[in-house]
Design a protein around this motif. Sequence first.
Motif, PDB file in Angstrom:
ATOM      1  N   THR A 168      40.687  29.676  52.751  1.00  0.00           N
ATOM      2  CA  THR A 168      39.278  30.064  52.597  1.00  0.00           C
ATOM      3  C   THR A 168      38.999  30.650  51.212  1.00  0.00           C
ATOM      4  O   THR A 168      37.853  30.985  50.909  1.00  0.00           O
ATOM      5  N   LEU A 169      40.045  30.802  50.377  1.00  0.00           N
ATOM      6  CA  LEU A 169      39.894  31.531  49.111  1.00  0.00           C
ATOM      7  C   LEU A 169      39.639  30.612  47.924  1.00  0.00           C
ATOM      8  O   LEU A 169      40.183  29.514  47.847  1.00  0.00           O
ATOM      9  N   ASP A 170      38.847  31.126  46.987  1.00  0.00           N
ATOM     10  CA  ASP A 170      38.688  30.412  45.724  1.00  0.00           C
ATOM     11  C   ASP A 170      39.819  30.811  44.773  1.00  0.00           C
ATOM     12  O   ASP A 170      40.609  31.711  45.045  1.00  0.00           O
ATOM     13  N   SER A 171      39.879  30.125  43.638  1.00  0.00           N
ATOM     14  CA  SER A 171      40.954  30.335  42.676  1.00  0.00           C
ATOM     15  C   SER A 171      41.007  31.775  42.175  1.00  0.00           C
ATOM     16  O   SER A 171      42.087  32.355  42.012  1.00  0.00           O
ATOM     17  N   GLN A 172      39.838  32.381  41.937  1.00  0.00           N
ATOM     18  CA  GLN A 172      39.809  33.752  41.422  1.00  0.00           C
ATOM     19  C   GLN A 172      40.469  34.730  42.392  1.00  0.00           C
ATOM     20  O   GLN A 172      41.201  35.626  41.986  1.00  0.00           O
ATOM     21  N   ASN A 173      40.191  34.561  43.675  1.00  0.00           N
ATOM     22  CA  ASN A 173      40.756  35.488  44.654  1.00  0.00           C
ATOM     23  C   ASN A 173      42.240  35.244  44.888  1.00  0.00           C
ATOM     24  O   ASN A 173      42.980  36.186  45.193  1.00  0.00           O
ATOM     25  N   ILE A 174      42.689  34.014  44.743  1.00  0.00           N
ATOM     26  CA  ILE A 174      44.136  33.742  44.773  1.00  0.00           C
ATOM     27  C   ILE A 174      44.807  34.485  43.617  1.00  0.00           C
ATOM     28  O   ILE A 174      45.824  35.173  43.781  1.00  0.00           O
ATOM     29  N   ARG A 175      44.243  34.369  42.432  1.00  0.00           N
ATOM     30  CA  ARG A 175      44.819  35.013  41.259  1.00  0.00           C
ATOM     31  C   ARG A 175      44.800  36.534  41.394  1.00  0.00           C
ATOM     32  O   ARG A 175      45.732  37.214  40.952  1.00  0.00           O
ATOM     33  N   SER A 176      43.734  37.058  41.966  1.00  0.00           N
ATOM     34  CA  SER A 176      43.628  38.510  42.126  1.00  0.00           C
ATOM     35  C   SER A 176      44.785  39.045  42.968  1.00  0.00           C
ATOM     36  O   SER A 176      45.451  40.008  42.592  1.00  0.00           O
ATOM     37  N   GLY A 177      45.057  38.401  44.092  1.00  0.00           N
ATOM     38  CA  GLY A 177      46.172  38.828  44.928  1.00  0.00           C
ATOM     39  C   GLY A 177      47.513  38.615  44.266  1.00  0.00           C
ATOM     40  O   GLY A 177      48.457  39.394  44.443  1.00  0.00           O
ATOM     41  N   TYR A 178      47.596  37.561  43.457  1.00  0.00           N
ATOM     42  CA  TYR A 178      48.874  37.216  42.822  1.00  0.00           C
ATOM     43  C   TYR A 178      49.323  38.301  41.849  1.00  0.00           C
ATOM     44  O   TYR A 178      50.520  38.481  41.619  1.00  0.00           O
ATOM     45  N   ALA A 179      48.367  39.045  41.285  1.00  0.00           N
ATOM     46  CA  ALA A 179      48.737  40.123  40.350  1.00  0.00           C
ATOM     47  C   ALA A 179      49.586  41.178  41.050  1.00  0.00           C
ATOM     48  O   ALA A 179      50.549  41.709  40.478  1.00  0.00           O
ATOM     49  N   LEU A 182      37.522  41.708  39.651  1.00  0.00           N
ATOM     50  CA  LEU A 182      38.380  41.775  40.837  1.00  0.00           C
ATOM     51  C   LEU A 182      39.560  42.707  40.570  1.00  0.00           C
ATOM     52  O   LEU A 182      40.088  42.771  39.460  1.00  0.00           O
ATOM     53  N   HIS A 183      39.984  43.418  41.618  1.00  0.00           N
ATOM     54  CA  HIS A 183      41.049  44.418  41.491  1.00  0.00           C
ATOM     55  C   HIS A 183      42.302  43.844  40.842  1.00  0.00           C
ATOM     56  O   HIS A 183      42.881  44.447  39.933  1.00  0.00           O
ATOM     57  N   GLY A 184      42.723  42.667  41.292  1.00  0.00           N
ATOM     58  CA  GLY A 184      43.961  42.091  40.771  1.00  0.00           C
ATOM     59  C   GLY A 184      43.883  41.760  39.290  1.00  0.00           C
ATOM     60  O   GLY A 184      44.875  41.875  38.572  1.00  0.00           O
ATOM     61  N   TYR A 185      42.713  41.354  38.828  1.00  0.00           N
ATOM     62  CA  TYR A 185      42.548  41.087  37.396  1.00  0.00           C
ATOM     63  C   TYR A 185      42.749  42.374  36.605  1.00  0.00           C
ATOM     64  O   TYR A 185      43.442  42.384  35.573  1.00  0.00           O
ATOM     65  N   ALA A 186      42.154  43.476  37.079  1.00  0.00           N
ATOM     66  CA  ALA A 186      42.302  44.769  36.401  1.00  0.00           C
ATOM     67  C   ALA A 186      43.761  45.214  36.393  1.00  0.00           C
ATOM     68  O   ALA A 186      44.264  45.735  35.400  1.00  0.00           O
ATOM     69  N   VAL A 187      44.460  44.999  37.518  1.00  0.00           N
ATOM     70  CA  VAL A 187      45.876  45.366  37.602  1.00  0.00           C
ATOM     71  C   VAL A 187      46.703  44.527  36.628  1.00  0.00           C
ATOM     72  O   VAL A 187      47.589  45.034  35.939  1.00  0.00           O
ATOM     73  N   ALA A 188      46.411  43.231  36.556  1.00  0.00           N
ATOM     74  CA  ALA A 188      47.148  42.352  35.634  1.00  0.00           C
ATOM     75  C   ALA A 188      46.980  42.849  34.195  1.00  0.00           C
ATOM     76  O   ALA A 188      47.956  42.945  33.436  1.00  0.00           O
ATOM     77  N   TRP A 189      45.758  43.171  33.813  1.00  0.00           N
ATOM     78  CA  TRP A 189      45.520  43.684  32.465  1.00  0.00           C
ATOM     79  C   TRP A 189      46.183  45.049  32.289  1.00  0.00           C
ATOM     80  O   TRP A 189      46.716  45.347  31.222  1.00  0.00           O
ATOM     81  N   GLY A 190      46.167  45.866  33.350  1.00  0.00           N
ATOM     82  CA  GLY A 190      46.857  47.152  33.288  1.00  0.00           C
ATOM     83  C   GLY A 190      48.354  46.990  33.106  1.00  0.00           C
ATOM     84  O   GLY A 190      49.003  47.788  32.420  1.00  0.00           O
ATOM     85  N   LEU A 191      48.921  45.935  33.698  1.00  0.00           N
ATOM     86  CA  LEU A 191      50.355  45.673  33.541  1.00  0.00           C
ATOM     87  C   LEU A 191      50.717  45.437  32.071  1.00  0.00           C
ATOM     88  O   LEU A 191      51.783  45.863  31.614  1.00  0.00           O
ATOM     89  N   ILE A 192      49.838  44.765  31.334  1.00  0.00           N
ATOM     90  CA  ILE A 192      50.125  44.528  29.913  1.00  0.00           C
ATOM     91  C   ILE A 192      50.322  45.860  29.191  1.00  0.00           C
ATOM     92  O   ILE A 192      51.306  46.059  28.472  1.00  0.00           O
ATOM     93  N   GLU A 223      47.329  33.697  30.180  1.00  0.00           N
ATOM     94  CA  GLU A 223      46.975  32.339  30.611  1.00  0.00           C
ATOM     95  C   GLU A 223      46.286  32.332  31.970  1.00  0.00           C
ATOM     96  O   GLU A 223      45.435  31.476  32.242  1.00  0.00           O
ATOM     97  N   THR A 224      46.653  33.277  32.830  1.00  0.00           N
ATOM     98  CA  THR A 224      46.160  33.268  34.213  1.00  0.00           C
ATOM     99  C   THR A 224      44.868  34.060  34.385  1.00  0.00           C
ATOM    100  O   THR A 224      43.994  33.675  35.177  1.00  0.00           O
ATOM    101  N   TYR A 225      44.724  35.160  33.641  1.00  0.00           N
ATOM    102  CA  TYR A 225      43.617  36.090  33.900  1.00  0.00           C
ATOM    103  C   TYR A 225      42.610  36.178  32.758  1.00  0.00           C
ATOM    104  O   TYR A 225      41.570  36.832  32.903  1.00  0.00           O
TER     105      TYR A 225
END
Length: 348
Positions: A159-170, A249-259, A285-287
């Motif tokens: 049921t998820l779009d690409s953005q929400n898949i990526r958000s969880g993947y972070a 999205l939360h996961g995008y912020a976390v991914a950037w925070g990881l950098i 590349e992903t976010y």
Amino acid sequence: MEGVIISTDIRNEVSKAIASCPHDKLFILTDTTTQSLCLPLIEDLDCLSGSHHISIGPTDEHKNIDTLTAVWSLMVGYGGTRHSLMLNLGGGMVTDLGGFAASTFKRGIPFINIPTTLLSMVDASVGGKTGINFNGLKNEIGVFNQPFRVLIDTQFLHTLDSQNIRSGYAEMLKHGLISTPEHLSELLSFDIEHPDLSKLGEMVGRSVEVKEKIVESDPLEHGLRKALNLGHTVGHAFESFALKKTPVLHGYAVAWGLICELYLSCVKTGFPTSIMRQCVQFIKETYGAFNITCDDYPTLFELMTHDKKNTSGSINFTLLSDVGGIEINQTASKDEIYEALDFFREGM
């Protein structure tokens, strides 16, 4: 954690979970998105007959005191008692807010989480953190309270779009960084652009295991559980900053925070630069980019000072000395944090 069940038959698991938790009233909480996309998969079950459905607005901007008050009011209006049961069907916003509503209604009623996003499967629904955003700060008000059950069925990934898949993947990427090189390597080589959802479902199980082990050893975050905050000190600041303009999205912020926090790990605790650069490249590349200027640094720094992990006025980070080499309770000066933000901007 026996309360977490990874299922391939969500209807059967819902029926079993509800039968094993006696109750007088059953509330089902969704947001408007999961009401249309996910509720139809279970709503005709006999065990849900006579339940009261409560729907709230989607996205994190609705994870606030006004929505919480509205949910409490409906629970009162439907005749809820301390013997009632809450079923939270949705992403992290629904499981966070619904878990908090249940934990505080009549001093606490049991709740079952059915996460429907990748982010909530691997993070929000597992571990017993509940809460709402308050005064522009992420998860500022909440309690620790374990759900009666967490029922994870990866069919909801469809049921998820690409953005929400990526958000969880972070969050999965974070779990790889705090576990083993093999786990991290699998995550960095996965084709997130064209995800094999069957393979991703298997990886969800491994990710949940990482979180479960940590939560079991430190349920109230006095020590090791702080490992799960990797990427979140800066990530939450990015997320709160974005709320004032265009929410992310939360996961995008976390991914950037990881950098930023992997950079601090290289500088302060000896994390290998080569692995940091691999992760930064994957995240870029992903976010994509999050645009900040040096004029935004004071605001971001101020947001970090409100982080719940902080002690005695110092901003507290979880850093790494290596993959799986967790270094909790690390601090960084304002100059070091600004350096990390410089690295982030230059890398974008």
